[in-house]
Every structure is written in C-alpha cells, then in structure tokens.
Scaffold this motif. Structure first.
Motif, mmCIF file in Angstrom:
data_model
loop_
_atom_site.group_PDB
_atom_site.id
_atom_site.type_symbol
_atom_site.label_atom_id
_atom_site.label_comp_id
_atom_site.label_asym_id
_atom_site.label_seq_id
_atom_site.Cartn_x
_atom_site.Cartn_y
_atom_site.Cartn_z
ATOM 1 N N GLU A 203 -36.568 15.016 -64.387
ATOM 2 C CA GLU A 203 -37.422 14.364 -63.400
ATOM 3 C C GLU A 203 -37.329 12.835 -63.536
ATOM 4 O O GLU A 203 -37.292 12.109 -62.552
ATOM 5 C CB GLU A 203 -38.859 14.828 -63.567
ATOM 6 C CG GLU A 203 -39.782 14.358 -62.478
ATOM 7 C CD GLU A 203 -41.156 14.978 -62.583
ATOM 8 O OE1 GLU A 203 -41.624 15.575 -61.611
ATOM 9 O OE2 GLU A 203 -41.758 14.884 -63.681
ATOM 10 N N LYS A 204 -37.299 12.358 -64.767
ATOM 11 C CA LYS A 204 -37.026 10.955 -65.073
ATOM 12 C C LYS A 204 -36.041 10.952 -66.229
ATOM 13 O O LYS A 204 -36.215 11.686 -67.194
ATOM 14 C CB LYS A 204 -38.304 10.206 -65.453
ATOM 15 C CG LYS A 204 -39.310 10.094 -64.312
ATOM 16 C CD LYS A 204 -40.547 9.333 -64.743
ATOM 17 C CE LYS A 204 -41.540 9.219 -63.594
ATOM 18 N NZ LYS A 204 -42.771 8.492 -63.995
ATOM 19 N N ASP A 205 -35.009 10.123 -66.117
ATOM 20 C CA ASP A 205 -33.979 10.152 -67.160
ATOM 21 C C ASP A 205 -33.903 8.866 -67.962
ATOM 22 O O ASP A 205 -33.046 8.720 -68.812
ATOM 23 C CB ASP A 205 -32.609 10.463 -66.552
ATOM 24 C CG ASP A 205 -32.101 9.369 -65.636
ATOM 25 O OD1 ASP A 205 -32.823 8.367 -65.438
ATOM 26 O OD2 ASP A 205 -30.985 9.510 -65.111
ATOM 27 N N ASP A 206 -34.807 7.909 -67.690
ATOM 28 C CA ASP A 206 -34.787 6.637 -68.420
ATOM 29 C C ASP A 206 -36.228 6.178 -68.600
ATOM 30 O O ASP A 206 -36.851 5.689 -67.667
ATOM 31 C CB ASP A 206 -33.975 5.604 -67.640
ATOM 32 C CG ASP A 206 -33.662 4.368 -68.479
ATOM 33 O OD1 ASP A 206 -34.184 4.265 -69.602
ATOM 34 O OD2 ASP A 206 -32.897 3.518 -68.002
ATOM 35 N N LEU A 207 -36.769 6.346 -69.798
ATOM 36 C CA LEU A 207 -38.168 6.020 -70.069
ATOM 37 C C LEU A 207 -38.279 5.133 -71.304
ATOM 38 O O LEU A 207 -37.400 5.135 -72.176
ATOM 39 C CB LEU A 207 -38.981 7.294 -70.284
ATOM 40 C CG LEU A 207 -39.106 8.238 -69.075
ATOM 41 C CD1 LEU A 207 -39.795 9.535 -69.482
ATOM 42 C CD2 LEU A 207 -39.867 7.562 -67.939
ATOM 43 N N SER A 326 -44.011 -4.102 -79.628
ATOM 44 C CA SER A 326 -44.849 -5.054 -78.908
ATOM 45 C C SER A 326 -44.084 -5.686 -77.761
ATOM 46 O O SER A 326 -42.861 -5.568 -77.667
ATOM 47 C CB SER A 326 -45.359 -6.149 -79.855
ATOM 48 O OG SER A 326 -44.260 -6.876 -80.401
ATOM 49 N N GLY A 327 -44.852 -6.381 -76.875
ATOM 50 C CA GLY A 327 -44.253 -7.056 -75.738
ATOM 51 C C GLY A 327 -44.181 -6.156 -74.513
ATOM 52 O O GLY A 327 -44.594 -4.996 -74.534
ATOM 53 N N ALA A 328 -43.655 -6.704 -73.423
ATOM 54 C CA ALA A 328 -43.489 -5.933 -72.189
ATOM 55 C C ALA A 328 -42.349 -4.928 -72.343
ATOM 56 O O ALA A 328 -41.380 -5.179 -73.064
ATOM 57 C CB ALA A 328 -43.199 -6.867 -71.024
ATOM 58 N N LEU A 329 -42.492 -3.790 -71.687
ATOM 59 C CA LEU A 329 -41.453 -2.758 -71.706
ATOM 60 C C LEU A 329 -41.131 -2.352 -70.266
ATOM 61 O O LEU A 329 -41.504 -1.277 -69.806
ATOM 62 C CB LEU A 329 -41.911 -1.543 -72.515
ATOM 63 C CG LEU A 329 -41.849 -1.666 -74.032
ATOM 64 C CD1 LEU A 329 -42.524 -0.476 -74.694
ATOM 65 C CD2 LEU A 329 -40.393 -1.770 -74.487
ATOM 66 N N PRO A 330 -40.441 -3.225 -69.520
ATOM 67 C CA PRO A 330 -40.158 -2.916 -68.114
ATOM 68 C C PRO A 330 -39.026 -1.912 -67.956
ATOM 69 O O PRO A 330 -38.107 -1.844 -68.785
ATOM 70 C CB PRO A 330 -39.754 -4.280 -67.542
ATOM 71 C CG PRO A 330 -39.131 -4.996 -68.707
ATOM 72 C CD PRO A 330 -39.906 -4.541 -69.914
ATOM 73 N N LYS A 350 -44.627 -0.108 -69.712
ATOM 74 C CA LYS A 350 -45.434 0.586 -70.708
ATOM 75 C C LYS A 350 -45.765 -0.302 -71.906
ATOM 76 O O LYS A 350 -46.321 0.172 -72.897
ATOM 77 C CB LYS A 350 -44.717 1.857 -71.177
ATOM 78 C CG LYS A 350 -44.700 2.962 -70.135
ATOM 79 C CD LYS A 350 -44.248 4.277 -70.743
ATOM 80 C CE LYS A 350 -44.368 5.418 -69.758
ATOM 81 N NZ LYS A 350 -43.970 6.712 -70.341
ATOM 82 N N GLY A 351 -45.414 -1.576 -71.816
ATOM 83 C CA GLY A 351 -45.686 -2.488 -72.918
ATOM 84 C C GLY A 351 -47.120 -2.973 -72.937
ATOM 85 O O GLY A 351 -47.942 -2.625 -72.082
#
Length: 471
Positions: A203-207, A326-330, A350-351
C-alpha cells in the motif's frame, strides 16, 4: 497516461514464467488485473512474421494501414518476444522504439470502462488466444489465415480504442477480415469481474519514522488477491540487526497474506539508517498489460500497445524504510491524476520538526509528527514535465519527470498511424506469451522458462503495482 520516472533504484519487480496446464490457469484465474508501472522493458520489433495484411479505415483517406499482431522484444539476454496489438491509432510507432509497462487505470482503458472492457473481450476471444480454426468455426470465415485473423483483431480493437471503423465499401478489405471484424465488434462485451484490481503490492512502499517507533517503521500493508498466507516477506539490504516484524512486534518467519502489516525494526542504538525488504508471490497473468513508449528514461507520447497472450508468473516488490532520532522526516510520493489534469504530490513528515518545501512556485509547510499535504501540479495532455521539490536550503529534494498521455490520440499534431511500410518482421511467437516483470536499472531480474498458456474464457490480469516515488 502519465508516466512518472523514478530515480530511486531500491524498488524492483521480478517475474519468472513457467509452463502450465490449463488447470493451473483456471486455479489462478482469481488473481485480478492491474498494471505494473515498473514492469517489462522492451523494444518494438515491427509486425510479427507473416502478418502482412493492410486495412482501409473510414476517415483515414486512402491510407493502407498495416494491421495485425506486432512484436516487442523484452530487454535482456535470452529474453522472450511479446505479442501485442495497438490501442492508440493516432500516435506513431517505429522500429527500435523503447517501451515499458504502464498502468491500465492511467490510460484511456481505465477511463472508458465500456470500451476498455470490450477490447479485453476481443483479446480473450480472438487471435492468437483463439486459433484460426476456432475463429473460422465461430465466424464462418472459411478462408481465414493467420495474417487475416491478426488484421481483423487489430481492426476490431481500433473500433473501440479509436472509434475507427473498417471501411465497408472498400474492396481492398479482405472479405474474411470483414467477417471476423464484424463478429468481434457485434459480440464484444464487458464481462463481469473484468475490472483492474491489484494482485500484489505494498500500500505504501517508502516510509520513514523514528528508531524508537513501536513495533517499528511502518506499517507497510500487503495488498494481494491471493488467498490465505502465500506471500513471502524478507529483509534485503539493511544494517546488521535490522528485523522485519509484524504488528505484534514479533519477527516474521512465516508467509503473510492480504492486509498483513509489516514493520522494519532498526537495530538497537541505531540513530539513523535505511533498509529495504521484499514481498513475493505467484499467480497467473493474461492479456491486457499496457506498454508505453519511453525515451532516455522518460515517457514519450507514442502509440500504446497491449499484450495479447497469457502465462503464470512470480512477482516481487520492494519496500524501503528510513529512520532518524531527530529533525524533520519528509517523504514525497507522486500519483497520476488524469481526471484532474496533472500530477498529485503528497508530502508527509513524521519528524519532530516542521518541514518547509517549495513546489511549482508555492511554499508549503508540512507539520511535524505526521503532517500530510497534497498539491496538484497541472500538466497538459502530451506535455513533458519535470517536477522539482525544493527544500529550505534551495536544494532539489525530489524530482519527478515524464509526459502526460491520457488520451489515445495525440493533441500536438505529431501523431500518426502505424508505418505505411511494415517494418522488418521478426519471428512470431508460437503462441500467447508474456515476459516477466523487471525493475528499472541494474537491479532488475529477468527470468523466463516454459511455454505459453492458452486461456479459455474470461481471465483476469495480474500485475504488481507500486506507488511511484523518486529520490
């Protein structure tokens, strides 16, 4: 159809063909059809051997148009030849043109369900799925040969794909071709269950996520029409100690099934990393796979081709998980939106910090802790595009390239019919064939064994579909 080229090499599809009895095909026919956007890479080789007939179509002047079964040579040493028909009369095709698989839903086939379903019926009930003798018995075309059967089948497909009719008053159109054409057009119908469903995908292949996420980075949800627990899942490339676990946190040691959630558990004390895993399964594939022209790794406005044979295959798809403390996880994905006239970009984060990016001249903030933003980039029919996602430091984070080709006819005036002089013919396959699916780039895997399988009755198309992402 919009073709989005991926820059990430982690994902791939592989398939292995094997000889099968009709009973095997019947047992596997429950696998529903869809299209593989990262599938077969092939080269157009012209009309199949012996396919020499030409037809006259109403509205196409005095042109004698070659009509019949054509060949695509799958790339790779020892790779097979595919039997295909044209479903896009007004766009050109030429000897040596490169092709790659596309998605049924992202072409006119998925938007015009009635016409698309009737094309599928023709493929299942005409040459080469049905023999010349079977067509003679059904249509009364007593003098029919293979070339005429191919011409009649192609002309009937054009009736629904391009609304182009065989000229009833032109004496150059062979009487047996007209008989088979009329029978196919009059009897074509949309069979129940001839939709385009996924057979195997994630359903999602890159998380992305944090290494402390419990039970891990995910979920990667398995989507398959295969019954029971018949899908294999395993880690491929990952730091030592990385595990593939279920939603209960236990390491996966057995096969999984439709709806099962997979998570990537980073090794202890890992602060940042990336891992890939694969899922694989087997089913039957038949007529209806769509092929789109490509050039220099990008889609081009060219004649769409459709597969005319069937075989069982093994398919494999990959998933990628990334994590950081930590930090942004775009993360960014791109989806084809023919109905909306463009490419929809989805951004997630998700960051633990907000993330700002610029797309199509617009600056957008994606909230921390799971924020999601969608933005449609308008792209005109037949227009090439290069969509760049720029980060706060003005560096390009992701890039999606391709061309919009949602309609069967070219809108740029650069279209054309099949070559008026047939390209050099290559040997015709002995029966309906299908190549395995393969990835883009050096990590593709191609295998083909066994023979072709004749399909009786209505079959369903099985494909691996993966969401397009780019790096």
């Amino acid at each position: 159809m919009i073709r989005i080229q991926e820059r990430r090499t982690a994902a791939r599809l592989s398939a292995i063909t094997a000889a099968s009895a009709l009973a095997t095909v019947a047992a596997l026919a429950a696998a529903a059809p869809a299209m593989a956007d990262d599938g077969v890479q092939a080269t157009y080789k012209g009309m199949a051997s012996g396919q020499t007939n030409k037809v006259k179509l109403t509205g196409h002047g005095e042109k004698d148009i070659p009509a019949g079964l054509m060949n695509l040579q799958v790339k790779g040493s020892g790779a097979p030849t595919l039997s295909v028909y044209c479903i896009d009369l007004e766009n050109p095709v030429g000897q040596g043109d490169n092709y790659a698989e596309g998605k049924w839903d992202d072409t006119w086939l998925g938007k015009r369900a009635d016409d698309g379903g009737k094309v599928k019926w023709i493929l299942l009930n005409s040459y080469p799925t049905k023999t010349v003798d079977q067509l003679k018995a059904a249509t009364g075309a007593s003098g029919l040969n293979e070339s005429e059967a191919g011409a009649a089948t192609q002309a009937a497909i054009w009736h629904f794909s391009d609304h182009a009719d065989l000229d009833p008053g032109d004496k150059k159109n062979d009487p047996d071709v007209k008989k088979v054409y009329d029978w196919l057009v009059q009897n074509a119908k949309v069979e129940p269950g001839e939709g385009t469903k996924f057979s195997l995908s994630l359903e999602k292949d890159d998380l992305s996520g944090k290494p402390s996420d419990n039970p891990g980075v995910g979920p990667f949800t398995v989507k398959t029409t295969a019954g029971g627990k018949d899908i294999t899942a395993k880690i491929k490339d990952a730091p030592a100690g990385t595990k593939l676990v279920g939603k209960d946190g236990k390491e996966i040691t057995a096969k999984v099934g439709n709806g099962d959630e997979l998570y990537v558990k980073p090794p202890a004390d890992s602060k940042k990393g990336e891992a890939t895993f694969e899922v694989s399964g087997s089913s039957s594939v038949d007529v209806g796979r769509v092929f789109k022209g490509v050039r220099n790794g990008q889609s081009v406005a060219s004649q769409l081709l459709i597969l005319a044979g069937s075989t069982p295959v093994k398919a494999t798809a990959d998933g990628t998980a990334k994590w950081a403390t930590s930090g942004a996880l775009p993360a960014f994905t791109a989806d084809e939106k023919c109905d909306e006239g463009g490419v929809e970009i989805t951004a997630t984060n998700k960051g633990d910090e907000d993330f700002t990016f610029t797309l199509d001249g617009k600056q957008t903030v994606v909230a921390k802790n799971g924020g999601t933003v969608k933005q449609l980039v308008k792209v005109a029919e037949d227009q090439k595009y290069d969509i760049k996602i720029v980060g706060p430091d003005n560096k390009v984070l992701k890039e999606f390239t391709g061309v919009v080709d949602c309609k069967p006819a070219s809108t740029t005036g650069g279209g054309g019919t099949p070559p008026t002089t047939a390209p050099a013919a290559s040997p015709a396959p002995s029966g309906p064939e299908l190549a395995q699916t393969g990835g883009n780039g050096s990590n593709s895997t191609l295998y083909m064994t066994g023979g072709a399988v004749l399909l009786l009755g209505g079959g369903l198309v099985f494909f691996v579909v993966r969401r397009r992402t780019a790096q």
